[in-house]
Write an enzyme that holds these catalytic residues in place. Structure first.
Site, short mmCIF file in Angstrom:
data_model
loop_
_atom_site.label_atom_id
_atom_site.label_comp_id
_atom_site.label_asym_id
_atom_site.label_seq_id
_atom_site.Cartn_x
_atom_site.Cartn_y
_atom_site.Cartn_z
N ASP A 41 15.88 23.12 94.11
CA ASP A 41 14.81 23.29 93.00
C ASP A 41 14.50 24.71 93.01
O ASP A 41 13.77 25.10 94.17
CB ASP A 41 13.72 22.33 93.45
N ARG A 68 9.50 19.42 84.27
CA ARG A 68 10.06 18.27 84.06
C ARG A 68 9.37 16.90 84.61
O ARG A 68 8.87 16.88 85.57
CB ARG A 68 11.53 18.35 84.63
N ASP A 124 10.53 25.76 93.52
CA ASP A 124 10.20 25.37 94.69
C ASP A 124 10.61 26.44 95.80
O ASP A 124 10.05 27.06 96.73
CB ASP A 124 10.39 24.15 95.48
N THR A 164 11.28 10.74 83.87
CA THR A 164 12.05 10.81 82.31
C THR A 164 12.88 11.94 82.67
O THR A 164 13.84 11.94 81.88
CB THR A 164 11.16 10.89 81.33
C1 PRP Z 1 13.23 23.41 86.49
C2 PRP Z 1 13.95 24.74 85.73
C3 PRP Z 1 14.27 24.32 84.42
C4 PRP Z 1 14.30 23.11 84.38
C5 PRP Z 1 15.67 22.82 84.03
O1 PRP Z 1 12.09 23.57 86.22
O2 PRP Z 1 13.29 26.10 86.36
O3 PRP Z 1 12.91 25.02 83.77
O4 PRP Z 1 13.91 22.51 85.76
O5 PRP Z 1 15.93 21.44 83.79
P1 PRP Z 1 16.25 20.77 82.63
O6 PRP Z 1 17.22 21.70 82.03
O7 PRP Z 1 16.94 19.39 82.75
O8 PRP Z 1 15.09 20.71 81.56
P2 PRP Z 1 10.82 22.59 86.72
O9 PRP Z 1 10.81 21.52 85.57
O10 PRP Z 1 11.35 22.12 87.96
O11 PRP Z 1 9.55 23.21 87.04
P3 PRP Z 1 9.04 24.53 87.75
O12 PRP Z 1 9.80 25.83 87.16
O13 PRP Z 1 7.65 24.53 87.59
O14 PRP Z 1 9.41 24.13 89.35
N1 URA Z 2 15.75 22.21 88.17
C1 URA Z 2 16.04 22.59 89.27
O1 URA Z 2 15.28 23.76 89.78
N2 URA Z 2 17.15 22.43 90.01
C2 URA Z 2 18.21 21.53 89.46
O2 URA Z 2 19.23 21.36 89.85
C3 URA Z 2 17.79 21.10 88.36
C4 URA Z 2 16.34 21.35 87.40
#
Ligand code: PRP
Ligand code: URA
Length: 209
Positions: free
Chosen positions: A200, A104, A203, A108
Site C-alpha cells: 500500500d 478506494r 501507508d 468494492t
Molecule cells: C491507492 C493508490 C491509488 C489507488 C490505485 O490509493 O495511491 O490512488 O490506490 O488503485 P486503483 O487503480 O484500483 O484505483 P488508496 O485508495 O489506497 O488511497 P491512499 O492513497 O489514501 O492510501
Molecule cells: N493501491 C496501492 O497502494 N497498492 C496496490 O497494490 C494497489 C492499490
C-alpha cells in the site's frame, strides 16, 4: 490509442528494487518515491515545446532554448500522489498544483471522492496526474474524468507501478492520455493489489501501517 511509456532505465530499476522491498523503512521509501518521480518527470516532460533565445555567454552569443511559456500543473491523487509532487516541483518549479482526493472502497475497490481543489485556469494547462499506483485504474479514470469536466485537454498520467489491467482500463476510458510508468507488473490479486507491487503506497509513504 494512447502511448504507454514504460521507463526501464537502470537508475529507476535500481531504485525500484529498494522501494519494493518490504524491509525498506518509511524515510527511505519516501526519498525513493521522490527520486524515481524526478527521473520520471525528466521523461514525461520530454515533448514540452521550447522556443529559441539568444544568450550572451562570456565568450560569444549562443543559440539556446527555453520552455515556450507553456503553463503546467501537477495533480496528485491523494494521498499517495503527494509523495511525487516535491520532486516534480524541483524540476518544474513554476507549475501549479491541484489536489484530487480519492480513496478506494476496501470492499468494492471503487474510488470515493473526498476532496478536490484545482488551479482556476486548469483548462489552459498541460496537466501531469501523479499517483504511485495504477491498479484497477478506477482512481486514475475518476481523476481524469474530473479534470476533463473542468476543461483539461492535455493530460499525462504518471505512475510508478502499474499492471496490465489498470493500463488497459485507462487506455480504454481515456485514449488521449499518455501514461508514463516506471514498471508494469504482472497482475492484480483478489484484493486488487498489484503483484508483486510494493504493498500500500499511501501507508508506506506516510507510515500509517
Ligand atoms: C491507492 C493508490 C491509488 C489507488 C490505485 O490509493 O495511491 O490512488 O490506490 O488503485 P486503483 O487503480 O484500483 O484505483 P488508496 O485508495 O489506497 O488511497 P491512499 O492513497 O489514501 O492510501
Ligand atoms: N493501491 C496501492 O497502494 N497498492 C496496490 O497494490 C494497489 C492499490
Amino acid at each position: 490509442m494512447s502511448v504507454v511509456h514504460e521507463l526501464n532505465h537502470p537508475l529507476i530499476q535500481h531504485k525500484l528494487a529498494i522501494l519494493r522491498n518490504k524491509k525498506t523503512g518509511v524515510k527511505e521509501f519516501r526519498e525513493l518515491v521522490g527520486e524515481i518521480s524526478g527521473l520520471m518527470c525528466y521523461e514525461a516532460t520530454r515533448n514540452l515545446p521550447t522556443e529559441e533565445v539568444m544568450v550572451q555567454t562570456p565568450v560569444a552569443k549562443a543559440k539556446c532554448y527555453k520552455l515556450a511559456g507553456k503553463k503546467l500543473a501537477i495533480i496528485p491523487i491523494l494521498r499517495a500522489g503527494l509523495g511525487m509532487v516535491d520532486a516534480m516541483l524541483d524540476l518544474i518549479p513554476s507549475a501549479k498544483v491541484g489536489h484530487i482526493g480519492l480513496y478506494r472502497d476496501p470492499e468494492t475497490h471503487q474510488p470515493v471522492e473526498y476532496y478536490c481543489k484545482l488551479p482556476e485556469d486548469i483548462g489552459k494547462r498541460q496537466v501531469f496526474v501523479v499517483d504511485p499506483m495504477l491498479a484497477t485504474g478506477g482512481s486514475a479514470i475518476a481523476a481524469i474524468d474530473f479534470l476533463k469536466q473542468h476543461g483539461c485537454k492535455q493530460i499525462i498520467m504518471m505512475n510508478i507501478i502499474g499492471c496490465p489491467e489498470g493500463v488497459k482500463a485507462v487506455q480504454d476510458a481515456h485514449p488521449d492520455v499518455d501514461i508514463y510508468v516506471a514498471a508494469i507488473d504482472e497482475k492484480l490479486n483478489e484484493h486488487a493489489y498489484i503483484v508483486p507491487g510494493l504493498g500500500d503506497a499511501g501507508d508506506r509513504i506516510f507510515g500509517t501501517k
